[in-house]
Scaffold this motif. Structure first.
Motif, PDB file in Angstrom:
ATOM      1  N   ASP A 145      35.609  42.665  37.571  1.00  0.00           N
ATOM      2  CA  ASP A 145      35.029  41.337  37.430  1.00  0.00           C
ATOM      3  C   ASP A 145      35.556  40.426  38.528  1.00  0.00           C
ATOM      4  O   ASP A 145      36.750  40.126  38.580  1.00  0.00           O
ATOM      5  CB  ASP A 145      35.344  40.760  36.044  1.00  0.00           C
ATOM      6  CG  ASP A 145      34.653  39.427  35.845  1.00  0.00           C
ATOM      7  OD1 ASP A 145      33.414  39.386  35.930  1.00  0.00           O
ATOM      8  OD2 ASP A 145      35.363  38.415  35.660  1.00  0.00           O
ATOM      9  N   ASP A 147      35.045  37.194  39.107  1.00  0.00           N
ATOM     10  CA  ASP A 147      35.527  35.869  38.699  1.00  0.00           C
ATOM     11  C   ASP A 147      36.956  35.930  38.138  1.00  0.00           C
ATOM     12  O   ASP A 147      37.779  35.064  38.417  1.00  0.00           O
ATOM     13  CB  ASP A 147      34.590  35.247  37.652  1.00  0.00           C
ATOM     14  CG  ASP A 147      33.267  34.843  38.286  1.00  0.00           C
ATOM     15  OD1 ASP A 147      33.234  34.686  39.517  1.00  0.00           O
ATOM     16  OD2 ASP A 147      32.266  34.727  37.553  1.00  0.00           O
ATOM     17  N   THR A 148      37.229  36.964  37.344  1.00  0.00           N
ATOM     18  CA  THR A 148      38.584  37.090  36.788  1.00  0.00           C
ATOM     19  C   THR A 148      39.590  37.337  37.906  1.00  0.00           C
ATOM     20  O   THR A 148      40.690  36.769  37.909  1.00  0.00           O
ATOM     21  CB  THR A 148      38.636  38.258  35.772  1.00  0.00           C
ATOM     22  OG1 THR A 148      37.498  38.145  34.924  1.00  0.00           O
ATOM     23  CG2 THR A 148      39.885  38.238  34.942  1.00  0.00           C
ATOM     24  N   VAL A 150      39.314  36.427  41.024  1.00  0.00           N
ATOM     25  CA  VAL A 150      39.451  35.184  41.797  1.00  0.00           C
ATOM     26  C   VAL A 150      40.347  34.203  41.050  1.00  0.00           C
ATOM     27  O   VAL A 150      41.190  33.521  41.642  1.00  0.00           O
ATOM     28  CB  VAL A 150      38.067  34.556  42.092  1.00  0.00           C
ATOM     29  CG1 VAL A 150      38.215  33.150  42.664  1.00  0.00           C
ATOM     30  CG2 VAL A 150      37.279  35.435  43.045  1.00  0.00           C
ATOM     31  N   GLU A 151      40.180  34.156  39.738  1.00  0.00           N
ATOM     32  CA  GLU A 151      41.007  33.260  38.940  1.00  0.00           C
ATOM     33  C   GLU A 151      42.481  33.645  39.060  1.00  0.00           C
ATOM     34  O   GLU A 151      43.360  32.789  39.146  1.00  0.00           O
ATOM     35  CB  GLU A 151      40.533  33.305  37.471  1.00  0.00           C
ATOM     36  CG  GLU A 151      40.851  32.077  36.661  1.00  0.00           C
ATOM     37  CD  GLU A 151      40.871  30.760  37.446  1.00  0.00           C
ATOM     38  OE1 GLU A 151      39.862  30.423  38.104  1.00  0.00           O
ATOM     39  OE2 GLU A 151      41.923  30.068  37.412  1.00  0.00           O
ATOM     40  N   ARG A 154      43.707  32.395  42.323  1.00  0.00           N
ATOM     41  CA  ARG A 154      43.932  30.942  42.269  1.00  0.00           C
ATOM     42  C   ARG A 154      45.242  30.601  41.533  1.00  0.00           C
ATOM     43  O   ARG A 154      46.022  29.777  41.958  1.00  0.00           O
ATOM     44  CB  ARG A 154      42.758  30.265  41.548  1.00  0.00           C
ATOM     45  CG  ARG A 154      42.826  28.729  41.561  1.00  0.00           C
ATOM     46  CD  ARG A 154      41.876  28.101  40.539  1.00  0.00           C
ATOM     47  NE  ARG A 154      40.532  28.651  40.608  1.00  0.00           N
ATOM     48  CZ  ARG A 154      39.618  28.293  41.497  1.00  0.00           C
ATOM     49  NH1 ARG A 154      39.893  27.369  42.381  1.00  0.00           N
ATOM     50  NH2 ARG A 154      38.423  28.845  41.492  1.00  0.00           N
ATOM     51  N   VAL A 163      35.124  31.510  47.700  1.00  0.00           N
ATOM     52  CA  VAL A 163      34.350  32.731  47.461  1.00  0.00           C
ATOM     53  C   VAL A 163      33.044  32.651  48.245  1.00  0.00           C
ATOM     54  O   VAL A 163      32.234  31.750  48.024  1.00  0.00           O
ATOM     55  CB  VAL A 163      34.068  32.908  45.954  1.00  0.00           C
ATOM     56  CG1 VAL A 163      33.324  34.199  45.687  1.00  0.00           C
ATOM     57  CG2 VAL A 163      35.379  32.873  45.168  1.00  0.00           C
ATOM     58  N   LEU A 166      28.539  36.823  46.373  1.00  0.00           N
ATOM     59  CA  LEU A 166      28.244  37.011  44.948  1.00  0.00           C
ATOM     60  C   LEU A 166      27.799  38.469  44.805  1.00  0.00           C
ATOM     61  O   LEU A 166      26.903  38.907  45.532  1.00  0.00           O
ATOM     62  CB  LEU A 166      27.102  36.051  44.569  1.00  0.00           C
ATOM     63  CG  LEU A 166      26.438  36.225  43.220  1.00  0.00           C
ATOM     64  CD1 LEU A 166      27.405  35.901  42.092  1.00  0.00           C
ATOM     65  CD2 LEU A 166      25.208  35.308  43.132  1.00  0.00           C
ATOM     66  N   GLU A 206      21.964  31.179  40.495  1.00  0.00           N
ATOM     67  CA  GLU A 206      23.414  31.345  40.496  1.00  0.00           C
ATOM     68  C   GLU A 206      23.967  31.242  41.927  1.00  0.00           C
ATOM     69  O   GLU A 206      24.997  30.603  42.172  1.00  0.00           O
ATOM     70  CB  GLU A 206      23.807  32.696  39.880  1.00  0.00           C
ATOM     71  CG  GLU A 206      25.300  32.815  39.761  1.00  0.00           C
ATOM     72  CD  GLU A 206      25.774  34.114  39.118  1.00  0.00           C
ATOM     73  OE1 GLU A 206      24.937  34.949  38.737  1.00  0.00           O
ATOM     74  OE2 GLU A 206      27.013  34.260  39.022  1.00  0.00           O
ATOM     75  N   ARG A 210      26.675  28.568  43.336  1.00  0.00           N
ATOM     76  CA  ARG A 210      27.950  28.981  43.950  1.00  0.00           C
ATOM     77  C   ARG A 210      28.056  28.497  45.396  1.00  0.00           C
ATOM     78  O   ARG A 210      29.146  28.185  45.864  1.00  0.00           O
ATOM     79  CB  ARG A 210      28.097  30.496  43.869  1.00  0.00           C
ATOM     80  CG  ARG A 210      28.360  30.924  42.428  1.00  0.00           C
ATOM     81  CD  ARG A 210      28.644  32.393  42.322  1.00  0.00           C
ATOM     82  NE  ARG A 210      28.811  32.749  40.921  1.00  0.00           N
ATOM     83  CZ  ARG A 210      29.916  33.285  40.408  1.00  0.00           C
ATOM     84  NH1 ARG A 210      30.946  33.545  41.162  1.00  0.00           N
ATOM     85  NH2 ARG A 210      29.970  33.576  39.129  1.00  0.00           N
ATOM     86  N   CYS A 258      34.032  40.491  48.469  1.00  0.00           N
ATOM     87  CA  CYS A 258      34.166  41.526  47.451  1.00  0.00           C
ATOM     88  C   CYS A 258      33.381  42.751  47.857  1.00  0.00           C
ATOM     89  O   CYS A 258      32.549  42.702  48.753  1.00  0.00           O
ATOM     90  CB  CYS A 258      33.677  40.989  46.108  1.00  0.00           C
ATOM     91  SG  CYS A 258      31.944  40.512  46.119  1.00  0.00           S
TER      92      CYS A 258
END
Ligand code: GDP
Length: 404
Positions: A145, A147-148, A150-151, A154, A163, A166, A206, A210, A258
């Motif tokens: 994932d 987003d996870t 990237v989190e 961060r 980012v 996508l 989306e 983004r 990614c």
């Protein structure tokens, strides 16, 4: 003056791949070498044929122990890929290879995100001021994932992950990315070329959202981008690219890409990002000697080079050097400030994955291997006998913490 006009310094990228063991550093490196045409056979980690892992002990242990530098070409640029050891036992080698890099790709596992060792290598790279782009790898894995991941970047590494892609499809169905800067889809099938096309309808909204977030994050950190954003309420692709380059080089932001090193041609957008965002030797601060003497990245200045790796290869003792200043010539006499003696440079080699190319000289900014040096050790400064200096020692390194 011996500049090589076919290869101005602005097209050189001295870069390394940094990662936690198992994040995919070796596979990413192999894919880069494959994509740039320096290997025509895919190296596979499991069968011991990989190019960068050429030490038998290393193959046996399945980890990268010794740094080696391999040159390859992409889009009119020369990439000198410096292999950095990914194992905690080799902190000195990591440290030394970080010294000679101008930029790096930090590889993360899309399932595990930031792991303890990726954090310690990241901090080391911070201390050396190495600009980085992040590559979230293994998007094809179950549970991957972006987003996870990237989190976790961060939270644990950098407050400003930017980012720029996508993913298209998830896990097994991962087939490409939307490039949020160029607003286009880049897709690939196994073995096939990367195809460029419009953003798929289902992802359009989306992707626009983004892109907007990316523009806002960039404008917040980059004055020229902010001005354009205020005037036009949007950023052009050119402004965005230039601002992302500045933010990468200043360390004020980290571009995040990614992909999956398993989808071999999918590594190409990563190479485009290396060329677009990471600095050339001309963009980094001039090196200094211990007495504070500055040596510019200029082929006409006195020689200052750092030996960062010595290997016993099939062609004899190979000393890998980063030339910071001046020109090193075949047959020349240099001063080894570490051993305090003169040395004669035998041959100079550009090390490639498939063959070594002999060179008559190497100029500031380049990374090459020297044959015939007897005393130089990793960490030795090689310089002009009439302008000796010892390159500044690296900033005190904190020990790399062990991974539980
Ligand atoms: P290193 O220790 O960081 O050099 O990692 P390797 O390149 O050796 O990869 C570690 C493991 O992850 C190996 O089994 C690889 O085959 C696997 N691997 C590497 N890249 C990918 C990827 O993109 N997707 C998946 N599913 N596995 C990968």
């Amino acid at each position: 003056m011996r500049t090589n006009h076919l290869n101005p310094l602005s097209v050189v990228r001295n870069l390394g791949v940094l990662a936690h063991v198992d994040a995919g550093k070796t596979t990413v490196t192999e894919r880069i070498l494959f994509a740039t045409g320096t290997t025509h056979k895919r190296g596979e980690v499991h069968d011991g044929t990989t190019v960068t892992d050429f030490d038998p002990q290393e193959r046996d242990r399945g980890i990268t122990i010794f740094a080696a530098a391999v040159s390859c070409a992409w889009d009119g640029h020369r990439l000198n890929l410096i292999d950095t050891p990914g194992h905690v036992d080799f902190a000195d080698e990591v440290e030394r290879s970080l010294r000679v890099l101008d930029g790096a790709i930090a590889v993360f596992d899309a399932v595990a995100g930031v792991e303890p060792q990726s954090e310690s290598v990241w901090r080391q790279a911070d201390r050396h001021g190495v600009p980085r782009i992040a590559f979230v790898n293994k998007l094809d894995r179950a549970g991957a994932d972006l987003d996870t991941a990237v989190e976790s970047i961060r939270r644990r590494l950098h407050p400003a992950p930017l980012v720029v892609q996508l993913p298209i499809g998830r896990e097994d169905g991962f087939t490409g990315v939307v490039d949020l800067v160029g607003m286009r889809a880049l897709t690939w099938t196994d073995g096939g070329p990367v195809e460029e096309g419009p953003v798929p309808g289902a992802l359009r909204e989306e992707a626009l959202g983004r892109r907007r977030l990316l523009e806002e994050a960039v404008a917040e950190r980059h004055p020229a981008a902010l001005e354009e954003f205020c005037d036009r309420e949007t950023l052009s692709a050119d402004t965005l690219t230039a601002a992302l380059r500045d933010l990468t080089r200043s360390g004020d932001g980290v571009v995040v890409l990614c992909g999956s090193a398993y989808r071999d041609r999918g590594i190409e957008p990563l190479l485009d990002a290396v060329v677009a965002y990471l600095p050339s030797p001309l963009d980094v601060p001039a090196v200094r000697g211990e007495q504070g003497e500055e040596r510019p990245c200029d082929p006409a200045a006195p020689l200052a080079a750092l030996a960062f790796k010595v290997n016993a290869g099939p062609t004899g003792r190979l000393t890998y050097v980063r030339v910071y200043s001046g020109t090193i010539e075949k047959g020349a006499t240099v001063w080894d400030a570490g051993a305090r003696r003169t040395e004669r440079v035998g041959r100079i080699l550009r090390v490639r994955a498939d063959r070594h190319a002999p060179l008559e000289w190497a100029v500031a900014g380049d990374i090459v291997a020297l044959v015939g040096l007897k005393s130089a050790r990793a960490g030795s400064t090689l310089c002009a006998p009439d302008a000796p200096l010892v390159l500044e020692p690296p900033s005190a390194a904190e020990p790399v913490v062990s991974v539980a």
